[in-house]
Design an enzyme around this catalytic site. Structure first.
Site, short mmCIF file in Angstrom:
data_model
loop_
_atom_site.label_atom_id
_atom_site.label_comp_id
_atom_site.label_asym_id
_atom_site.label_seq_id
_atom_site.Cartn_x
_atom_site.Cartn_y
_atom_site.Cartn_z
N GLU A 1 -57.47 -52.93 17.90
CA GLU A 1 -56.97 -51.70 17.28
C GLU A 1 -57.62 -50.49 17.96
O GLU A 1 -58.84 -50.36 17.93
CB GLU A 1 -57.28 -51.69 15.78
N GLU B 1 -58.25 -53.51 2.45
CA GLU B 1 -57.09 -53.17 3.28
C GLU B 1 -57.65 -52.65 4.58
O GLU B 1 -58.32 -51.61 4.62
CB GLU B 1 -56.24 -52.08 2.61
N LYS C 1 -65.40 -42.25 -3.52
CA LYS C 1 -66.05 -41.69 -2.33
C LYS C 1 -65.00 -41.51 -1.25
O LYS C 1 -64.56 -42.46 -0.59
CB LYS C 1 -67.15 -42.61 -1.80
N GLY D 1 -65.03 -53.43 6.65
CA GLY D 1 -64.59 -54.33 5.59
C GLY D 1 -65.40 -55.62 5.55
O GLY D 1 -65.63 -56.20 4.49
N CYS E 1 -52.79 -47.19 9.88
CA CYS E 1 -53.00 -48.65 9.91
C CYS E 1 -51.72 -49.34 10.32
O CYS E 1 -51.74 -50.43 10.87
CB CYS E 1 -53.45 -49.13 8.54
N GLY F 1 -60.21 -49.31 5.11
CA GLY F 1 -60.91 -48.80 6.30
C GLY F 1 -60.83 -49.84 7.39
O GLY F 1 -59.94 -50.70 7.39
N SER F 2 -61.76 -49.79 8.31
CA SER F 2 -61.68 -50.68 9.47
C SER F 2 -62.10 -52.11 9.09
O SER F 2 -62.82 -52.34 8.11
CB SER F 2 -62.60 -50.15 10.57
P1 NAD Z 1 -64.01 -46.70 8.27
O1 NAD Z 1 -64.13 -48.17 8.07
O2 NAD Z 1 -64.86 -46.06 9.30
O3 NAD Z 1 -64.32 -45.92 6.92
C1 NAD Z 1 -63.60 -46.14 5.73
C2 NAD Z 1 -64.45 -45.72 4.55
O4 NAD Z 1 -65.56 -46.61 4.44
C3 NAD Z 1 -65.04 -44.31 4.67
O5 NAD Z 1 -65.02 -43.68 3.42
C4 NAD Z 1 -66.48 -44.58 5.10
O6 NAD Z 1 -67.37 -43.57 4.74
C5 NAD Z 1 -66.77 -45.86 4.35
N1 NAD Z 1 -67.85 -46.68 4.89
C6 NAD Z 1 -68.31 -46.72 6.17
N2 NAD Z 1 -69.35 -47.59 6.27
C7 NAD Z 1 -69.53 -48.12 5.03
C8 NAD Z 1 -70.44 -49.09 4.49
N3 NAD Z 1 -71.37 -49.68 5.23
N4 NAD Z 1 -70.33 -49.39 3.18
C9 NAD Z 1 -69.38 -48.83 2.41
N5 NAD Z 1 -68.51 -47.89 2.86
C10 NAD Z 1 -68.59 -47.55 4.16
O7 NAD Z 1 -62.46 -46.40 8.55
P2 NAD Z 1 -61.76 -45.02 8.96
O8 NAD Z 1 -62.10 -44.70 10.38
O9 NAD Z 1 -61.97 -43.98 7.91
O10 NAD Z 1 -60.22 -45.46 8.87
C11 NAD Z 1 -59.57 -46.11 9.90
C12 NAD Z 1 -59.42 -47.59 9.63
O11 NAD Z 1 -58.81 -47.80 8.35
C13 NAD Z 1 -58.50 -48.27 10.62
O12 NAD Z 1 -59.04 -49.53 10.97
C14 NAD Z 1 -57.20 -48.45 9.83
O13 NAD Z 1 -56.37 -49.50 10.29
C15 NAD Z 1 -57.73 -48.70 8.46
N6 NAD Z 1 -56.71 -48.41 7.45
C16 NAD Z 1 -56.14 -49.48 6.81
C17 NAD Z 1 -55.14 -49.26 5.87
C18 NAD Z 1 -54.49 -50.41 5.15
O14 NAD Z 1 -53.92 -50.20 4.10
N7 NAD Z 1 -54.56 -51.63 5.68
C19 NAD Z 1 -54.75 -47.95 5.57
C20 NAD Z 1 -55.37 -46.90 6.25
C21 NAD Z 1 -56.35 -47.14 7.17
#
Ligand code: NAD
Length: 499
Positions: free
Chosen positions: A384, A249, A174, A232, A283, A227-228
């Site tokens: 962040e 991550e 996804k 997470g 990130c 993701g965030s």
């Molecule tokens: P996000 O958490 O909003 O979304 C990430 C993914 O999770 C998307 O595909 C989203 O649709 C999905 N998602 C959202 N709610 C969900 C739920 N309840 N259940 C399952 N999946 C769900 O993050 P974003 O805005 O796309 O990305 C930015 C964040 O990602 C920042 O916090 C950044 O630091 C982090 N990030 C971390 C790394 C790493 O390797 N540590 C790398 C890139 C980005």
């Protein structure tokens, strides 16, 4: 406007809901890229049934043969690198040099996976008993749920899926809803390279629906999420309850520490790239700049001059340094933090507002922003922001700088500019981050090394390099006793016995 489909059950299919969401270019919201499926739990259900069939077939395919598919994927990505970069910039915004790098990371990951097909090492070790062999080897696990963010639309899905597939698993992917086109193109390439169709499923849609359905599905034993930290936490709670194998991550609040003895020209180039590359939406972005007393004022003056001269614009245009933010909500979040920083008493040295670009008035641009007089503990120093906002903090000693670096809930990357080898070595030892760069910015991971962070950035796993293969496979141990006798471990010892 083009209508895209899911890839489920070996076919490109519309979502069961019949509903779609629009994907628009953040540099120009009048530019519509396409309509993508607004899928739900029923689509995920079909994807799981198909992926299980795919898994049964793929797990029996020898790993070196799986590796050959990875090699062909890498070849196709290499041939199409510029086209993929262009469509990625159109939907994500970062300049072409960066999206080309994003594709290259996928290519590197594909070739690494190809070679891993001929390793996937287990271990053979001596048994404590006679005529007995003891060994460990790797087995695939099953269907993996792959949930990815918007900021590395190609690299992050490949970091996850190529090792997962090489190990013999099937994937349900996804992509983030802001970058579905790159996700679709990646799946097309994987299929063209010869991946058996049911081994990969692509389900577009929102996190709260498709993402949550994947995380909650009992027949998906492995979840890999980037993701965030807030999302997470939700994913982690479900996976903990369901005893799933989970890789998280998440966010970062990365610091660059510049000492008085540093090469300041180098540090200046580094912080501009670290803080404002990808519009600060990495990130590993540099969001805190720790400056030692002796160089603090002059460094900030030079930094503000350079930050003001960065060219904002369409990432597909030659000469653009900084592209748009990903969406309106992300932009509003940055605006809120400008108010927070000023309310806390930080000095806004430059930026701090939306930018209107001539001809791109419908773009989501924000000026590169530097806050000074930031003190440890302020919200802009702790949280962040995920945008082009840098907080500068003054320090006197290495002890003080290292303590400030470590006093946040995140622990992804850090960077130290110094010519003093003792300080550099201390930094490697004492900074609480998964990655520390010496004389380089906080960004720049290479595909063949482990990537990830400590504290609330991760949950102990790593992407990239050799470590990720441990996440996507189970270790199994085999003992072969060819003594024709009952031998008892820990009880029978042969010390001093001839036979
Ligand atoms: P996000 O958490 O909003 O979304 C990430 C993914 O999770 C998307 O595909 C989203 O649709 C999905 N998602 C959202 N709610 C969900 C739920 N309840 N259940 C399952 N999946 C769900 O993050 P974003 O805005 O796309 O990305 C930015 C964040 O990602 C920042 O916090 C950044 O630091 C982090 N990030 C971390 C790394 C790493 O390797 N540590 C790398 C890139 C980005």
């Amino acid at each position: 406007m083009k209508t895209f489909k899911n890839f489920i059950g070996g076919e490109w299919v519309p979502p069961i809901s019949g509903e779609y969401f629009e994907n628009r270019n953040p540099a120009d919201l009048n530019d519509a890229i396409g309509r993508f499926p607004l899928s739900g739990a029923a689509d995920v259900e079909m994807a799981v049934a198909s992926a299980q069939r795919g898994f049964d077939l793929w797990r029996k395919t020898p790993a070196p043969v799986r590796g050959e598919v990875m090699r062909r994927i890498g070849d196709l990505m290499t041939q199409r690198k510029d086209d993929i970069a262009d469509l990625m910039t159109r939907e994500m915004g970062k300049p072409l040099a960066e999206t080309r790098g994003d594709v290259q990371e996928g290519i590197d990951t594909a070739y690494y996976a190809a070679s891993e097909g001929r390793r996937l090492f287990g271990k053979t070790v001596p048994s404590e008993l006679r005529n007995k062999w003891a060994m460990s080897f790797r087995r695939p696990i099953g269907v993996c749920g792959i949930i990815t963010p918007f900021n590395f639309p190609m690299a992050i899905p490949t970091w996850k899926m190529f090792p997962a597939l090489l190990c013999g698993n099937a994937c349900i992917f996804k992509p983030a809803e802001d970058v579905p086109h790159t996700g679709a193109v990646l799946v097309e390439i994987m299929l063209e390279a010869g991946l058996p169709p049911e081994v990969i499923q692509l389900v577009h849609g929102l996190g709260e629906s498709v993402g949550a359905a994947i995380v909650n599905h009992p027949l998906i034993p492995v979840i890999s999420f980037t993701g965030s930290t807030d999302t997470g936490r939700i994913v982690g709670e479900v996976c903990g309850r369901m005893h799933k194998r989970l890789s998280l991550e998440m966010g970062g609040k990365n610091a660059m520490i510049v000492f008085d003895d540093a090469n300041l020209d180098l540090a200046l180039d580094g912080v501009l790239w670290g803080a404002f590359g990808t519009t600060g939406q990495r990130c590993t972005a540099t969001s805190r700049l720790l400056l030692q007393d002796g160089i603090h004022d002059q460094f900030l003056t030079r930094l503000v001059d350079r930050a003001r001269s960065l060219r904002l614009g369409d990432g597909r245009k030659e000469g653009t340094d900084v592209g748009p933010m990903i969406n309106e909500a992300a932009l509003e979040k940055v605006e809120r933090y400008i108010d927070v920083g000023q309310g806390e008493g930080a000095d806004l040295l430059c930026g701090g507002r939306r930018a209107a670009i001539k001809g791109l008035e419908a773009g989501l641009f924000f000026e590169p922003t530097v806050f000074a007089r930031v003190r440890a503990g302020m919200r802009v120093e702790q949280e962040e922001i995920f945008g082009p906002v840098l907080s500068a903090i003054r320090f006197r000693t290495a002890d003080e700088a290292f303590a400030i670096n470590n006093d946040v809930r995140y622990g992804l990357s850090s960077s130290v500019y110094t010519r003093d080898v003792n300080v550099a070595m201390r930094a490697l030892n004492e900074l609480d981050n998964g990655i520390t760069y010496i004389n380089a910015p906080t960004i720049g991971a290479e595909a063949h090394l482990p990537f990830g962070g400590v504290k609330q950035t991760g949950n102990g796993h790593r992407e990239g390099g050799w470590e990720v293969y441990e996440f996507y496979s189970e270790t199994k141990v085999g003992y072969l006793d060819f003594s024709n006798a009952l031998q008892r471990a820990q009880i029978d010892t042969y010390l001093g016995t001839p036979d």
